[in-house]
Design an enzyme around this catalytic site. Structure first.
Site, short mmCIF file in Angstrom:
data_model
loop_
_atom_site.label_atom_id
_atom_site.label_comp_id
_atom_site.label_asym_id
_atom_site.label_seq_id
_atom_site.Cartn_x
_atom_site.Cartn_y
_atom_site.Cartn_z
N THR A 5 -1.66 5.62 2.33
CA THR A 5 -2.89 4.83 2.33
C THR A 5 -2.97 3.99 3.59
O THR A 5 -1.98 3.40 4.02
CB THR A 5 -2.94 3.92 1.09
N LEU B 294 0.86 -1.17 0.00
CA LEU B 294 0.00 0.00 0.00
C LEU B 294 0.90 1.23 0.00
O LEU B 294 2.01 1.19 0.54
CB LEU B 294 -0.91 0.02 1.23
N ASP B 295 0.43 2.31 -0.59
CA ASP B 295 1.21 3.55 -0.58
C ASP B 295 1.40 4.05 0.85
O ASP B 295 0.62 3.73 1.75
CB ASP B 295 0.51 4.63 -1.41
N LYS B 296 2.42 4.85 1.04
CA LYS B 296 2.74 5.41 2.36
C LYS B 296 1.54 6.08 3.00
O LYS B 296 1.27 5.92 4.19
CB LYS B 296 3.90 6.40 2.21
#
EC number: 5.4.99.-
Length: 377
Positions: A156, A152-154
């Site tokens: 998110t 997951l993105d930082k």
């Protein structure tokens, strides 16, 4: 006769102004006391000093600003930055409290905001760094490190799957790659998508943005363009990736919406790009994709800022409101049925919903009774 010592009673020292007949007044502070004041701190005094400094800093941090905007900024910082500068053991302990599901094959956590999954330039601490510590907390000191199954993105938050064995991690990764995992995200958007439900299937590619701040962004690369009122197919770019996102508005006001997103594909920043450039409804707190030409804090309307309790100058503190709400994993390994995993919204997300007047959908309440539905603690 021996010369009198400096410490002898009755000794007076002539000053430089002795020509005027003035004398120094004998000092009441002894040379011994001066030596004591310059003496290095011993261990006890040093510990007391450090404790006092720590308590003073803690008091400053706990002090509530009188300005309502500053209070709101402090609240956002507390919700989003509290885990970015902690000891790895502290982070591992926090992740252990965020476990949604655990069995002999998998550990599923609710990923906190602001933590990268992998290391990189400027990254002090990431989730992969603490997986060995987390494994030992759960299975003892002889436990092998956990393995990442996806990322997951930082910025998110939400459901994230880990595996005990590398082989199991590869199997889960293959499920993601072949699109067998059903994923649902929730996002708060600036403006309301029209129509209220649909599919965005515009390809995405990475492109350099020229200007004072040269940087790269993901952008749309449509397969068609309008020519004299007619839709004409354009030649596909080799750098463009097929990207498909299903979406549905769950709740809305005239200026914002709670949107459920189901990415069919998994392209970098796909949801953010499809919302911002495909539907002209950037995610609240998306300071990268709210403006194509520059990297700057997201510009919000006066009404939205008032509801959020902020000024435009403080908009940079607004976090990205994108949450991995739910995952459905098909039967795998010894498990003969699908596994449905969902987790609650982070505090800052839930508070923004209330402030903006967005409702939680009623049908979500019934989901808690579904089989294998595990809610975050």
């Amino acid at each position: 006769m021996a010369a009198p010592l400096l410490g002898s009673p009755g000794l007076q020292v002539l000053s430089m102004s002795s020509r005027t007949g003035k004398l120094f007044t004998p000092s009441s502070r002894s040379f011994c006391s001066r030596a004591t004041s310059s003496r290095p701190l011993n261990a006890q005094r040093l510990a007391e000093k450090l404790r006092a400094q720590k308590q003073e800093q803690k008091t400053k941090e706990m002090r509530v600003p009188t300005n309502p905007v500053q209070r709101r900024v402090q609240e956002l910082v507390r919700f989003t930055q509290q885990l970015q500068r902690v000891h790895p053991n502290v982070l591992a302990k926090e992740l252990s409290r965020r476990i949604l599901h655990q069995d002999k094959d998998l550990v599923v956590i609710n990923k906190p905001y602001g933590l990268p999954v992998h290391g990189g330039p400027g990254v002090q601490l990431c989730i992969s760094d603490v997986l060995p510590i987390l494994a030992k907390m759960l299975h003892g000191h002889k436990a092998e490190p956990l393995h990442l199954c996806h990322r997951l993105d930082k910025e998110t938050t939400g459901v994230m799957v880990l595996a005990w064995e590398k082989d199991m991690a590869h199997q889960v990764q293959e499920l993601f790659r072949t699109r067998q995992v059903e994923k649902k995200y929730w996002a708060i958007t600036v403006r309301v998508p029209l129509p209220s439900a649909g599919v965005v299937d515009i390809p995405i590619m990475e492109k350099e943005v020229a200007g004072q701040q040269q940087h790269h962004k993901m952008t749309l690369r449509p397969s068609y363009r309008m020519d004299n009122g007619k839709m004409v197919k354009v030649r596909a770019s080799r750098d463009a990736h097929v990207a498909v996102t299903q979406y549905q508005v769950l709740s809305s006001t005239p200026s914002s919406a709670l949107v459920e997103l189901q990415p069919v594909t998994g392209i970098k920043h796909q949801l953010r790009v499809h919302l911002a450039f495909g539907l002209d409804c950037p995610i609240l707190g998306d300071h990268k994709y709210s403006d194509w030409n520059r990297l700057a804090p997201q510009k919000l309307s006066a009404g939205t800022l008032k509801k959020l309790g902020l000024q435009q100058s403080k908009a940079r503190y607004i976090p990205l409101h994108l949450h991995a709400r739910q995952l459905i994993l098909p039967a795998l390994g010894s498990r003969t049925e699908e596994l449905l995993l969902a987790c609650k919204l982070p505090h800052f997300f839930a508070r923004s919903l209330r402030r903006l007047g967005l409702d939680m959908p009623n049908e979500d309440q019934s989901r808690s009774h579904e089989a294998r539905h595990v809610e975050a603690r």
